[in-house]
Write a protein that holds these residues in place. Structure first.
Motif, short mmCIF file in Angstrom:
data_model
loop_
_atom_site.label_atom_id
_atom_site.label_comp_id
_atom_site.label_asym_id
_atom_site.label_seq_id
_atom_site.Cartn_x
_atom_site.Cartn_y
_atom_site.Cartn_z
N LYS A 64 0.84 -1.20 0.00
CA LYS A 64 0.00 0.00 0.00
C LYS A 64 0.88 1.25 0.00
CE LYS A 64 -3.99 1.82 2.53
NZ LYS A 64 -4.77 1.72 3.76
N GLN A 65 0.40 2.30 -0.67
CA GLN A 65 1.07 3.61 -0.63
C GLN A 65 0.52 4.34 0.58
OE1 GLN A 65 3.75 3.71 -3.23
NE2 GLN A 65 3.14 5.80 -2.76
N LEU A 66 1.40 4.89 1.40
CA LEU A 66 0.95 5.64 2.57
C LEU A 66 1.72 6.94 2.63
CD1 LEU A 66 0.77 3.03 5.48
CD2 LEU A 66 -1.15 4.22 4.42
N SER A 67 1.04 8.03 2.37
CA SER A 67 1.70 9.33 2.35
C SER A 67 2.40 9.61 3.69
CB SER A 67 0.61 10.37 2.04
OG SER A 67 1.16 11.63 2.15
N ARG A 68 3.62 10.12 3.62
CA ARG A 68 4.46 10.51 4.77
C ARG A 68 5.15 9.34 5.47
NH1 ARG A 68 2.08 12.67 8.91
NH2 ARG A 68 3.90 13.81 9.56
N LYS A 69 4.87 8.13 5.06
CA LYS A 69 5.47 7.00 5.76
C LYS A 69 7.00 7.00 5.62
CE LYS A 69 6.23 2.26 6.03
NZ LYS A 69 7.24 1.62 5.20
N GLY A 70 7.50 7.37 4.43
CA GLY A 70 8.94 7.41 4.21
C GLY A 70 9.63 8.36 5.18
N THR A 71 9.04 9.53 5.35
CA THR A 71 9.61 10.52 6.27
C THR A 71 9.59 10.01 7.70
OG1 THR A 71 8.86 12.30 4.87
CG2 THR A 71 9.29 12.87 7.15
N LEU A 72 8.48 9.43 8.11
CA LEU A 72 8.36 8.94 9.49
C LEU A 72 9.43 7.88 9.77
CD1 LEU A 72 4.47 8.65 9.68
CD2 LEU A 72 5.88 10.34 10.83
N ASN A 73 9.56 6.90 8.88
CA ASN A 73 10.54 5.84 9.13
C ASN A 73 11.97 6.34 9.03
OD1 ASN A 73 8.68 3.95 9.75
ND2 ASN A 73 9.13 2.58 8.04
N ASN A 74 12.23 7.24 8.08
CA ASN A 74 13.59 7.77 7.95
C ASN A 74 14.00 8.47 9.24
OD1 ASN A 74 16.02 8.52 6.61
ND2 ASN A 74 15.15 10.52 6.09
N LYS A 75 13.10 9.28 9.77
CA LYS A 75 13.46 10.05 10.98
C LYS A 75 13.49 9.19 12.23
CE LYS A 75 12.67 14.56 9.19
NZ LYS A 75 12.07 15.89 9.34
N ILE A 76 12.57 8.25 12.33
CA ILE A 76 12.61 7.35 13.50
C ILE A 76 13.89 6.51 13.45
CG2 ILE A 76 11.51 5.35 14.61
CD1 ILE A 76 8.77 6.57 13.71
N ASN A 77 14.20 5.99 12.26
CA ASN A 77 15.40 5.17 12.10
C ASN A 77 16.66 5.98 12.45
OD1 ASN A 77 17.09 2.95 11.04
ND2 ASN A 77 17.54 4.40 9.41
N TYR A 78 16.74 7.21 11.96
CA TYR A 78 17.91 8.05 12.22
C TYR A 78 18.05 8.29 13.73
CZ TYR A 78 21.19 11.89 12.16
OH TYR A 78 22.29 12.68 12.40
N PHE A 79 16.93 8.56 14.38
CA PHE A 79 16.94 8.83 15.82
C PHE A 79 17.43 7.60 16.60
CE2 PHE A 79 15.12 8.76 20.04
CZ PHE A 79 15.27 10.07 20.49
N ILE A 80 16.88 6.43 16.27
CA ILE A 80 17.24 5.20 17.00
C ILE A 80 18.70 4.84 16.75
CG2 ILE A 80 16.80 2.69 17.13
CD1 ILE A 80 14.50 4.18 18.36
N MET A 81 19.11 4.90 15.48
CA MET A 81 20.50 4.53 15.15
C MET A 81 21.49 5.48 15.84
SD MET A 81 21.00 2.05 12.57
CE MET A 81 19.89 0.95 11.71
N THR A 82 21.13 6.74 15.93
CA THR A 82 22.01 7.71 16.60
C THR A 82 22.11 7.37 18.09
OG1 THR A 82 21.36 9.36 14.99
CG2 THR A 82 22.38 10.20 16.99
N LYS A 83 20.98 7.02 18.70
CA LYS A 83 20.99 6.60 20.11
C LYS A 83 21.89 5.38 20.31
CE LYS A 83 18.26 9.18 22.53
NZ LYS A 83 18.96 10.28 23.10
N LEU A 84 21.78 4.43 19.38
CA LEU A 84 22.60 3.22 19.51
C LEU A 84 24.08 3.58 19.39
CD1 LEU A 84 20.41 0.68 17.48
CD2 LEU A 84 20.73 0.79 19.97
#
Ligand code: UDP
Length: 237
Positions: free
Chosen positions: A41-61
């Motif tokens: 499914k196409q979900l508007s804004r999902k790319g942005t949400l995952n990119n930013k959550i991923n960046y945040f988590i990886m930075t914490k790690l």
């Protein structure tokens, strides 16, 4: 650094070469998929949400001493990463029973798993990512014994850091999937960590805040991912 030719198009991310061979750009697309790509499914804004959550988590790690491939957030849906020699195995860590474990063993969903369960799956879409074990890794040369021991230790450390991080914002880290690669002889966390690759339950009411909402058609996916991001303190605009 600039995007150049496409290296690989996955189910929800596209990876591009850059002008430097040691770096890649990952673009998080607005797509969600389940059931080995059958349900999409196409979900508007999902790319942005995952990119930013991923960046945040990886930075914490990274701040907690775990090497990751993350270099720099370069746009709302793109991140610059180190080019790893990827290990063709998915590593799953489970704190509570859900998903394929529940199906395989017919146990109660939400059963606490102590110590947490560590599982290996071969990355192979054609075979639907079959479950494997340490012996397979050694025989087929996918990972050597010591590297696997180190990856298990790193995964447990990641679990400790992230279970606390999520618990502090009222979220239970139920399970998650990781992918690792190598740079020279160092084990480095690659791919992503997001609500697409982890199960996250709201402590207050045990509601799901992850891709199970899509797998099960059971709720507002974007709203849930956004709520995970806001609780982590991420700005999305
Ligand atoms: N997972 C993933 N990619 C996969 C398979 C699983 O990110 O290809 C994640 C999934 O989101 C969950 C954990 O790994 O957080 C364990 O998934 P499980 O084995 O229960 O499989 P599923 O129920 O997703 O088929």
């Amino acid at each position: 650094m600039q995007k150049q030719s496409e290296l690989y198009r996955g189910k929800s991310k596209t990876v591009y070469h850059t002008e430097k061979k040691d770096y890649l750009i990952i673009k998080f697309r607005d797509e969600i998929s389940a059931n080995n790509g059958i349900k999409v499914k196409q979900l508007s804004r999902k790319g942005t949400l995952n990119n930013k959550i991923n960046y945040f988590i990886m930075t914490k790690l990274q701040e907690n001493g775990i090497p990751t491939h993350i270099e720099e957030l370069i746009s709302k849906n793109e991140v610059l990463v180190k080019n790893l020699k990827m290990i063709p195995v998915e590593f799953v860590l489970r704190n509570l029973a859900e998903g394929s474990l529940v199906k395989r063993l017919n146990i109660q969903k939400g059963t606490i798993l102590n110590p947490p369960i560590f599982e290996l799956f071969l990355k192979n879409d054609v075979q639907c990512d079959p479950m494997i074990n340490e012996s397979y890794c050694e025989t087929f040369g996918w990972i050597n014994k010591n590297t696997l021991i180190d990856i298990h230790m790193i995964t447990l450390k990641i679990n400790k850091v992230l279970s606390k991080l999520f618990s502090d914002i009222g979220i239970i880290l139920v399970d998650f999937k990781l992918e690792f690669g190598m740079i020279d002889n160092q084990i480095v966390l690659g791919d992503e960590f997001s609500p697409d690759t982890a199960r996250l339950w709201n402590k207050e009411n045990m509601e799901k805040m992850d891709k199970d909402l899509f797998r099960e058609d059971s709720g507002e996916i974007i709203q849930a991912y956004e709520s995970v991001g806001y609780r982590l303190g991420i700005e999305f605009n």
